[in-house]
Enzyme design. Structure first.
Site, PDB file in Angstrom:
ATOM      1  N   THR A   7      -9.457  99.950 -17.024  1.00 23.09           N
ATOM      2  CA  THR A   7      -9.683  99.566 -15.619  1.00 23.09           C
ATOM      3  C   THR A   7     -11.181  99.522 -15.311  1.00 23.09           C
ATOM      4  OG1 THR A   7      -7.669 100.766 -15.109  1.00 23.09           O
ATOM      5  CG2 THR A   7      -9.027 100.171 -13.258  1.00 23.09           C
ATOM      6  N   HIS A  41     -17.466  98.647 -25.698  1.00 22.93           N
ATOM      7  CA  HIS A  41     -16.837  99.622 -26.587  1.00 22.93           C
ATOM      8  C   HIS A  41     -16.206 100.713 -25.727  1.00 22.93           C
ATOM      9  CE1 HIS A  41     -16.144 101.809 -30.279  1.00 22.93           C
ATOM     10  NE2 HIS A  41     -16.595 102.898 -29.673  1.00 22.93           N
ATOM     11  N   ASN A  98     -10.273  91.954 -20.828  1.00 17.86           N
ATOM     12  CA  ASN A  98     -11.689  91.922 -20.431  1.00 17.86           C
ATOM     13  C   ASN A  98     -12.161  90.485 -20.228  1.00 17.86           C
ATOM     14  OD1 ASN A  98     -13.197  94.589 -20.306  1.00 17.86           O
ATOM     15  ND2 ASN A  98     -11.978  94.866 -22.162  1.00 17.86           N
ATOM     16  N   ASP A 117     -21.452  99.355 -33.192  1.00 17.54           N
ATOM     17  CA  ASP A 117     -21.330 100.057 -31.909  1.00 17.54           C
ATOM     18  C   ASP A 117     -22.608 100.809 -31.542  1.00 17.54           C
ATOM     19  OD1 ASP A 117     -18.730  99.111 -31.653  1.00 17.54           O
ATOM     20  OD2 ASP A 117     -17.898 100.802 -32.739  1.00 17.54           O
ATOM     21  N   LEU A 151     -19.390  92.352 -37.882  1.00 17.52           N
ATOM     22  CA  LEU A 151     -20.187  91.136 -38.052  1.00 17.52           C
ATOM     23  C   LEU A 151     -21.327  91.362 -39.043  1.00 17.52           C
ATOM     24  CD1 LEU A 151     -20.182  90.299 -34.265  1.00 17.52           C
ATOM     25  CD2 LEU A 151     -19.034  88.957 -36.058  1.00 17.52           C
ATOM     26  N   GLU A 161     -26.237  97.584 -36.514  1.00 17.27           N
ATOM     27  CA  GLU A 161     -25.522  98.855 -36.670  1.00 17.27           C
ATOM     28  C   GLU A 161     -24.283  98.852 -35.767  1.00 17.27           C
ATOM     29  OE1 GLU A 161     -26.674 103.589 -36.484  1.00 17.27           O
ATOM     30  OE2 GLU A 161     -28.228 102.072 -36.467  1.00 17.27           O
ATOM     31  N   THR A 179     -26.532  95.162 -32.199  1.00 17.34           N
ATOM     32  CA  THR A 179     -27.496  95.177 -33.295  1.00 17.34           C
ATOM     33  C   THR A 179     -26.681  95.264 -34.590  1.00 17.34           C
ATOM     34  OG1 THR A 179     -27.634  97.585 -33.257  1.00 17.34           O
ATOM     35  CG2 THR A 179     -29.228  96.375 -31.892  1.00 17.34           C
ATOM     36  N   ARG A 212     -13.821  92.544 -35.328  1.00 18.83           N
ATOM     37  CA  ARG A 212     -14.351  92.223 -36.642  1.00 18.83           C
ATOM     38  C   ARG A 212     -15.752  92.810 -36.756  1.00 18.83           C
ATOM     39  NH1 ARG A 212     -11.314  90.885 -40.515  1.00 18.83           N
ATOM     40  NH2 ARG A 212     -13.089  89.894 -41.528  1.00 18.83           N
ATOM     41  N   GLY A 231      -7.057  90.182 -24.401  1.00 12.96           N
ATOM     42  CA  GLY A 231      -8.040  89.438 -23.636  1.00 12.96           C
ATOM     43  C   GLY A 231      -8.153  89.837 -22.179  1.00 12.96           C
TER      44      GLY A 231
END
Ligand code: GAR
Length: 195
Positions: free
Chosen positions: A176, A113, A14, A149, A97, A147, A145, A95, A12
């Site tokens: 970073t 990503h 980010n 990444d 989605l 698709e 979306t 996960r 966590g």
């Protein structure tokens, strides 16, 4: 109030960077926005304690309790919707989605990503970038979306790959930068979203 709901699976960092930036920059006053909840699919995610330290509500939807991806996503959406989200932020949420879930939050579902998309979607991005002989790597914030990444790019950061780099060292260098571009991308998006 524009509620931001952050989904995590692990440490966590980010999420914490976003929370700290929201506090530092006064997002409540500037954008009428707050981080309303942090949700993890793993009960042992380190980020849950970090969120609680910041007095942020937490929920766990353990994917192992569900027999199908659809059933998990349905319950996840129920838990998210209880927080009346304006923006759903995937921050190390590991996960895949379902299209139904992605469609429900279209335009207000974003992800970070650890690669310069569209290069290296999927896992093990840092090692793959090193193996490919890339001179640069980085991170991408994008709209989600159906698709994996993929989706409109909101922010990117570039870091060098240096001789003898390891995946771990590169990941730390990229992380970073993630902590800078994710809050920035959210702040840029908030004014265009309805609370
Ligand atoms: C970050 O590097 C993020 O980009 C990555 O997981 C890490 C989570 O770190 N996400 C993905 O790989 C998603 N495909 P954090 O839990 O400390 O924020």
């Amino acid at each position: 109030m524009k509620n931001i709901v952050i989904l995590i699976s692990g440490g966590g960092s980010n999420m914490a960077a976003i929370v700290r930036c929201a506090q530092r920059e006064g997002w409540r006053k500037t954008y009428g926005a707050q981080v309303a909840a942090v949700i993890s699919n793993r009960p042992d995610a380190g980020g849950l304690a970090l969120a609680r330290d910041h007095m942020i509500a937490t929920d766990v939807v353990d994917h192992k309790r569900f027999e199908s991806r659809e059933a998990f996503d349905t319950e996840l959406a129920n838990v998210i919707d209880r927080r009346q989200p304006t923006l759903v932020v995937l921050a190390g949420f590991m996960r895949i989605l379902t299209p139904g879930f992605v469609g429900r939050y279209q335009g207000r579902l974003i992800n970070i990503h650890p690669s310069l998309l569209p290069a290296f979607p999927g896992l093990h991005t840092h090692q793959r970038a090193i193996d490919a002989g890339c001179k640069f790597a980085g991170a991408t914030v994008h709209q989600v979306t159906s698709e994996l990444d993929y989706g409109p790019i909101l922010e990117q950061a570039v870091v060098p790959i240096v001789p003898g780099d390891t995946a771990g060292a590169l990941a730390a260098r990229v992380l970073t930068q993630e902590h800078l571009i994710y809050p920035r991308a959210i702040a840029a998006l908030l004014p265009s979203l309805n609370g």
